[in-house]
Design a protein around this motif. Structure first.
Motif, short mmCIF file in Angstrom:
data_model
loop_
_atom_site.label_atom_id
_atom_site.label_comp_id
_atom_site.label_asym_id
_atom_site.label_seq_id
_atom_site.Cartn_x
_atom_site.Cartn_y
_atom_site.Cartn_z
N PRO A 66 0.76 -1.21 -0.05
CA PRO A 66 0.07 0.02 0.06
C PRO A 66 0.96 1.43 -0.01
O PRO A 66 0.51 2.16 -0.62
CB PRO A 66 -0.83 -0.02 1.38
CG PRO A 66 -1.00 -1.70 1.52
CD PRO A 66 0.46 -2.12 1.12
N GLN A 67 2.02 1.37 0.97
CA GLN A 67 2.90 2.48 0.95
C GLN A 67 3.33 2.76 -0.71
O GLN A 67 3.57 3.83 -1.12
CB GLN A 67 3.81 2.39 1.72
CG GLN A 67 3.46 2.39 3.23
CD GLN A 67 4.50 2.23 4.28
OE1 GLN A 67 5.42 1.06 3.92
NE2 GLN A 67 5.06 3.02 5.05
N MET A 68 3.97 1.75 -1.10
CA MET A 68 4.65 1.92 -2.49
C MET A 68 3.79 2.20 -3.70
O MET A 68 3.76 2.98 -4.33
CB MET A 68 5.20 0.74 -2.92
CG MET A 68 6.52 0.16 -1.88
SD MET A 68 7.77 1.73 -1.89
CE MET A 68 9.11 0.78 -1.00
N LEU A 69 2.33 1.67 -3.57
CA LEU A 69 1.66 2.11 -4.62
C LEU A 69 0.96 3.61 -4.38
O LEU A 69 0.75 4.30 -5.35
CB LEU A 69 0.20 1.23 -4.37
CG LEU A 69 0.24 -0.20 -4.96
CD1 LEU A 69 -1.19 -1.02 -4.53
CD2 LEU A 69 0.69 -0.24 -6.60
N GLY A 70 1.07 3.65 -2.98
CA GLY A 70 0.47 5.36 -2.80
C GLY A 70 1.61 6.44 -3.30
O GLY A 70 1.33 7.15 -3.90
N ALA A 71 2.85 5.85 -3.20
CA ALA A 71 4.08 6.56 -3.50
C ALA A 71 3.98 6.76 -5.15
O ALA A 71 4.40 7.75 -5.70
CB ALA A 71 5.31 5.96 -3.25
N LEU A 72 3.61 5.71 -5.95
CA LEU A 72 3.51 5.45 -7.30
C LEU A 72 2.23 6.36 -7.92
O LEU A 72 2.35 7.16 -8.59
CB LEU A 72 3.33 4.24 -7.72
CG LEU A 72 3.19 3.95 -9.38
CD1 LEU A 72 4.50 4.55 -10.13
CD2 LEU A 72 3.01 2.47 -9.64
N LEU A 73 1.26 6.32 -7.11
CA LEU A 73 -0.23 6.75 -7.75
C LEU A 73 -0.49 8.05 -7.31
O LEU A 73 -1.14 9.00 -7.65
CB LEU A 73 -1.09 5.94 -7.76
CG LEU A 73 -1.14 4.37 -7.89
CD1 LEU A 73 -2.35 3.42 -7.53
CD2 LEU A 73 -1.07 4.40 -9.57
N ARG A 74 -0.02 8.58 -5.85
CA ARG A 74 -0.24 9.76 -5.38
C ARG A 74 1.06 10.24 -4.60
O ARG A 74 1.07 10.29 -3.39
CB ARG A 74 -1.51 9.60 -4.44
CG ARG A 74 -2.04 11.13 -4.04
CD ARG A 74 -3.36 10.85 -3.23
NE ARG A 74 -3.19 10.19 -1.96
CZ ARG A 74 -3.13 11.09 -0.80
NH1 ARG A 74 -2.74 12.03 -0.85
NH2 ARG A 74 -2.97 10.19 0.16
N PRO A 75 1.86 10.54 -5.26
CA PRO A 75 3.20 10.98 -4.78
C PRO A 75 2.97 12.47 -4.01
O PRO A 75 3.79 12.44 -2.92
CB PRO A 75 4.22 11.24 -5.82
CG PRO A 75 3.29 11.36 -6.93
CD PRO A 75 2.15 10.49 -6.86
N SER A 76 2.20 13.34 -4.49
CA SER A 76 2.04 14.57 -3.84
C SER A 76 1.20 14.85 -2.81
O SER A 76 -0.18 14.13 -3.14
CB SER A 76 1.61 15.71 -5.05
OG SER A 76 2.74 15.77 -6.00
N ARG A 77 1.32 14.99 -1.68
CA ARG A 77 0.62 15.23 -0.50
C ARG A 77 0.39 16.79 -0.25
O ARG A 77 1.38 17.19 0.83
CB ARG A 77 0.99 14.45 0.52
CG ARG A 77 1.36 12.92 0.35
CD ARG A 77 0.23 12.20 -0.24
NE ARG A 77 0.63 10.84 -0.66
CZ ARG A 77 0.89 9.61 0.02
NH1 ARG A 77 0.77 9.61 1.13
NH2 ARG A 77 1.34 8.52 -0.69
N GLY A 78 -0.25 17.60 -0.68
CA GLY A 78 -0.16 19.19 -0.57
C GLY A 78 1.26 19.63 -1.23
O GLY A 78 1.50 19.03 -2.37
N ASP A 79 2.15 20.28 -0.37
CA ASP A 79 3.46 20.42 -0.86
C ASP A 79 4.49 19.36 -0.68
O ASP A 79 5.74 19.68 -0.81
CB ASP A 79 3.88 21.99 -0.50
CG ASP A 79 4.31 22.05 1.15
OD1 ASP A 79 3.64 20.92 1.88
OD2 ASP A 79 4.89 22.76 1.51
N LEU A 80 4.14 18.49 0.17
CA LEU A 80 5.13 17.37 0.41
C LEU A 80 5.03 16.24 -0.67
O LEU A 80 4.06 16.15 -1.46
CB LEU A 80 4.82 16.69 1.93
CG LEU A 80 4.72 17.74 3.02
CD1 LEU A 80 4.16 17.15 4.42
CD2 LEU A 80 6.07 18.48 3.20
N LYS A 81 6.09 15.34 -0.61
CA LYS A 81 5.99 14.15 -1.71
C LYS A 81 6.43 13.14 -0.92
O LYS A 81 7.25 12.97 0.06
CB LYS A 81 7.09 14.64 -2.81
CG LYS A 81 6.47 15.60 -3.62
CD LYS A 81 7.31 15.92 -4.98
CE LYS A 81 6.84 16.81 -6.03
NZ LYS A 81 5.71 16.37 -6.67
N VAL A 82 5.78 11.84 -1.43
CA VAL A 82 6.04 10.40 -0.97
C VAL A 82 6.84 9.70 -2.22
O VAL A 82 5.78 9.99 -3.15
CB VAL A 82 5.15 9.62 -0.42
CG1 VAL A 82 5.65 8.44 0.21
CG2 VAL A 82 4.55 10.46 0.82
#
Length: 329
Positions: free
Chosen positions: A255-271
């Motif tokens: 789930p973490q890796m898919l989140g980083a791939l599909l939704r890297p931007s979290r506001g002005d932060l990135k995963v």
């Protein structure tokens, strides 16, 4: 028969089923023949990495179990020779090879390095830096290429950036501390108290004992957090990321890796996640940095090839520092 080889069979560490360290045994395999753009390398040193142990044991982060078996083999590795980095001598070259000749000392990164001889694509190898032992050269790539991917390519670390490395004494973490320092960052390493002196010697400005202090509860803010352990979720780290900060997931569950791939931007932060690839220019950069003393792989201990199962057992403990090297003489 290739020049310098007087036999058709070689020794290799073979893993045909998933399980504990003793599923890895030494056996005979044919000596490979180099293709047109390959060199045949007599392996002098290789490593057993955390990646080898995950593949051997099929113990992977949550969600990756089925994917591993579908990709690498249902009941055991489809390609039974593990290992992803080596150093050795070129004993034969393919007809289209232009960069290497017999007798060159090289290091390389590819799958299948736990053997006496490996056919290596020309672009997956580079000349060894002068003055380095085979053991040190063999340990350049697993941590070095991963750290380059995340710090340079993903986070684009600039001088003065505040970088925290979680798991700073491991193979990737120890490389990340050194390379972040090389890029001009202010580096904080998270590790055990017993490894604090090592991490400071690698260039960390500050060291946090993970058993005594939770860095996510502190007051410091970081431009980059590199997680080489797998316990830094975005929810946990969000409050200690500076504006525009990046969380780099070297290890994480599906789930973490898919989140980083599909939704890297979290506001002005990135995963950000990713898998390091082998590029010749990166091998050359690691060689240059090693020759200048800006990057030196940490070696925890070395084992003879016959004891490679013991090396797996040591990596299994999760307490190694840097790399575990296998020497083939």
């Amino acid at each position: 028969m290739a020049m310098g080889i007087d036999r058709a069979v070689m020794k290799a560490a073979i893993c045909r089923r998933y399980g504990p360290p003793d599923v890895v045994t030494i056996g005979d395999l044919p000596v490979p023949r180099p293709g047109a753009r390959q060199v045949l390398v007599r392996v002098r040193a290789t490593t057993v990495s955390a990646g080898d142990v995950r593949l051997r044991s099929a113990r992977v982060p949550r969600g990756f179990g089925l994917l591993l078996r579908l990709g690498f083999g249902i009941s055991g590795p489809r390609h039974p020779v593990l290992g992803a980095e080596l150093a050795g001598e070129v004993v034969d070259v393919g007809r289209s090879v232009t960069r290497f000749s017999r007798g060159n000392r090289v290091f390389a990164s590819l799958i299948g390095c736990h053997a006496e001889y490996v056919a290596v694509p020309e672009d997956a190898a580079a000349l060894m830096p002068s003055g380095l032992s085979f053991a040190t050269a063999a340990a350049l790539t697993f941590g070095g290429l991963t750290a380059l991917l995340f710090l340079r390519d993903k986070a684009r670390v600039q001088p003065g950036a505040r970088v925290l490395v979680n798991g700073a004494s491991g193979t990737v973490g120890s490389a990340a501390v050194q390379l972040a320092r090389h890029f001009g960052a202010i580096v904080t390493g998270v590790c055990s108290a017993g490894n604090a002196a090592l991490v400071r010697s690698l260039g960390a400005d500050e060291v946090i004992d993970h058993a005594a202090e939770d860095f996510t509860a502190g007051r410091e803010r970081y431009d980059v957090i590199l997680d080489a352990v797998g316990n830094c979720s975005f929810a946990r780290c969000r409050r200690v990321l500076a504006p525009g900060g990046r969380l780099l997931l070297v290890v994480g569950d599906l789930p973490q890796m898919l989140g980083a791939l599909l939704r890297p931007s979290r506001g002005d932060l990135k995963v950000l996640g990713g898998i390091a690839s082998v590029r010749r220019e990166d091998l050359l950069l690691l060689a240059e940095l090693a020759e200048r003393g800006a990057f030196k792989p940490v070696i925890d201990r070395s084992y003879p090839f016959a004891r490679i199962a013991d090396a797996h057992a040591h990596v299994d403990t999760g307490r190694k520092k840097g790399s575990v090297v296998i020497e083939l003489g």
